[in-house]
Design an enzyme around this catalytic site. Structure first.
Site, PDB file in Angstrom:
ATOM      1  N   SER A 245       0.974  -1.365   0.103  1.00 11.50           N
ATOM      2  CA  SER A 245       0.094   0.032  -0.016  1.00 11.50           C
ATOM      3  C   SER A 245       1.087   1.449   0.024  1.00 11.50           C
ATOM      4  O   SER A 245       2.684   0.967   0.201  1.00 11.50           O
ATOM      5  CB  SER A 245      -0.964   0.055   0.956  1.00 11.50           C
ATOM      6  OG  SER A 245      -0.049   0.076   2.226  1.00 11.50           O
ATOM      7  N   CYS A 246       0.142   2.228   0.184  1.00 10.30           N
ATOM      8  CA  CYS A 246       1.481   4.213   0.141  1.00 10.30           C
ATOM      9  C   CYS A 246       2.004   3.581   1.769  1.00 10.30           C
ATOM     10  O   CYS A 246       3.038   4.266   1.420  1.00 10.30           O
ATOM     11  CB  CYS A 246       0.335   4.778  -0.527  1.00 10.30           C
ATOM     12  SG  CYS A 246      -0.965   4.658   1.206  1.00 10.30           S
ATOM     13  N   THR A 247       1.058   3.095   2.623  1.00  9.82           N
ATOM     14  CA  THR A 247       1.431   3.370   3.950  1.00  9.82           C
ATOM     15  C   THR A 247       2.737   2.478   3.329  1.00  9.82           C
ATOM     16  O   THR A 247       3.867   2.118   4.898  1.00  9.82           O
ATOM     17  CB  THR A 247       0.144   3.329   4.737  1.00  9.82           C
ATOM     18  OG1 THR A 247      -0.609   3.855   4.463  1.00  9.82           O
ATOM     19  CG2 THR A 247       1.399   3.479   6.248  1.00  9.82           C
TER      20      THR A 247
ATOM     21  N   ARG B 249      -6.880   8.497   9.799  1.00  8.79           N
ATOM     22  CA  ARG B 249      -7.242   9.491   8.458  1.00  8.79           C
ATOM     23  C   ARG B 249      -7.555  10.699   9.099  1.00  8.79           C
ATOM     24  O   ARG B 249      -8.409  11.020   9.849  1.00  8.79           O
ATOM     25  CB  ARG B 249      -8.733   8.574   8.229  1.00  8.79           C
ATOM     26  CG  ARG B 249      -8.254   7.283   7.636  1.00  8.79           C
ATOM     27  CD  ARG B 249      -7.554   7.407   6.511  1.00  8.79           C
ATOM     28  NE  ARG B 249      -6.691   5.184   6.043  1.00  8.79           N
ATOM     29  CZ  ARG B 249      -8.299   4.933   5.444  1.00  8.79           C
ATOM     30  NH1 ARG B 249      -9.145   5.732   5.528  1.00  8.79           N
ATOM     31  NH2 ARG B 249      -7.612   3.607   5.728  1.00  8.79           N
TER      32      ARG B 249
END
Length: 383
Positions: A197-199, A281
């Site tokens: 993922s991006c993270t 978030r």
């Protein structure tokens, strides 16, 4: 803003990668076969899912002569998909014209000088990858989150599959988590891979570098992450069994689970069961920050950690996915930057020689998609 930064990271206006003029042409014939030869050994690519990541990958891939994007599949309305390619609330207007052609019942997505087969098939096994001679499918729907589900593209005739989310089932000999700079050698044997993922990519390079020296005894990641499509605009029943995801995304800080640490540990086995994390978030559409706190295996200093990361960012192994900065950045400064992680060296801290904290900025859409592009380009070339 000062420009005194940056090994591998130029502070300034958003990247113009998505705004360049066409560098190749792909003209599709109406029988579904590519009528062009962008390069003698171009890899034939199909994109499944034109969401945030799928659209961004398509724009980047069309700029690369090594890749021949021949088809896209999305169940959405064709004209709406073209509209979302043209206009973007984060990155602004796309420089190339985008439209839809319809010939004898077949739809085509026209992007600049490129013309791609546009499909609307829910079932991956029914996609015409064999007829289109697709070498690689980029699975970007966000729906198929396991290697088992990804194999449907292989059954349809694709040579390889790349998932754009961490796989929820276990890695195997031919299905692997592969993160650029960390374990790209695993691409050789695997026919299904995930780019995490991006993270995941915000942490993987840094964790590998620090695992090498000074060593990581244990670590925890907390990412302050822009809201995503899995959340709700107004208070509603939560998705995926998580009540918090149902709270208004633009009005709250919303704690959420993340599989990023698990995915990193799959690529760096030494961190297995010693690295975990969660996400917060927050009300921004893009631009995120991962805070990694770790216990070092030996005594170290902030100066040593920064020096190691700054030196690594200049090396061929890491320079395409890792940047560093000394500037006092905020999240909007990261939008458009093409790195999986940009280490903010001004925020590095070490307490009592072994409790360490580092902070990595990342554009959770474009930065991640650049690592995805590197992943696809690194795949073994078809025979």
């Amino acid at each position: 803003m000062s420009s005194t930064v940056a090994v591998g990271f130029a502070v300034g206006p958003a990247s113009t990668d998505l705004l360049r003029e066409p560098v190749m042409q792909t003209v599709m014939q109406t029988d579904g076969n590519s009528g062009s030869s962008p390069a003698a050994a171009a890899v034939r690519v199909a994109v499944n899912g034109l969401g945030r990541i799928g659209r961004t990958f398509l724009k980047l891939a069309l700029e690369r002569q090594e890749l021949d994007v021949v088809a896209v599949n999305d169940i959405g309305d064709a004209d709406n998909l073209a509209y979302l390619m043209r206009y973007d609330s984060v990155y602004g207007r796309y420089a190339k014209p985008v439209g839809v052609d319809r010939v004898d019942g077949q739809e085509w997505l026209r992007v600049g000088d490129h013309r791609l087969v546009l499909l609307h098939q829910r079932e991956p096994r029914m996609l015409p990858w064999r007829a289109l001679q697709v070498d690689v499918v980029v699975e970007a729907t966000g729906v198929f989150e396991t290697y088992a589900a990804g194999r449907a593209h292989l059954e349809a005739g694709a040579g390889r599959v790349v998932l754009t989310a961490p796989a929820k089932d276990a890695d195997t000999d031919d299905a692997r988590t592969v993160l650029m700079g960390v374990n790209a050698d695993a691409l050789t044997a695997a026919v299904i891979t995930t780019n995490g993922s991006c993270t995941t990519n915000s942490a993987s390079a840094v964790m590998q570098i620090l695992q090498d020296q000074p060593g990581v005894s244990k670590a925890f990641l907390n990412t302050v992450h822009g809201y995503t499509a899995t959340q709700r605009l107004v208070d509603s029943p939560g998705g995926r069994g998580d009540f918090r995801r149902g709270r208004a995304a633009a009005a709250n800080i919303v704690p959420a689970a993340t599989g990023a640490a698990t995915a990193v540990a799959r690529a760096i086995p030494a961190l297995r069961d010693r690295f975990d994390g969660l996400a917060l978030r927050v009300p921004v559409p893009a631009g995120s920050l991962s805070a990694i706190v770790f216990l070092s295996a030996r005594a170290t200093t902030a100066e040593e950690i920064n020096a190691r990361l700054e030196a690594a960012a200049q090396t061929p192994r890491w320079r395409s996915v890792l940047g560093v900065t000394h500037d006092p950045l905020v999240s909007s400064d990261i939008i458009g930057q093409p790195y999986g992680a940009i280490v903010d060296l001004t925020l590095t801290r070490v307490i009592d020689g072994d409790l360490c904290a580092i902070y990595c900025w990342y554009d959770n859409e474009l930065g991640f998609t650049h690592t995805l592009l590197e992943h696809v380009l690194a795949l073994p070339k078809p025979h």
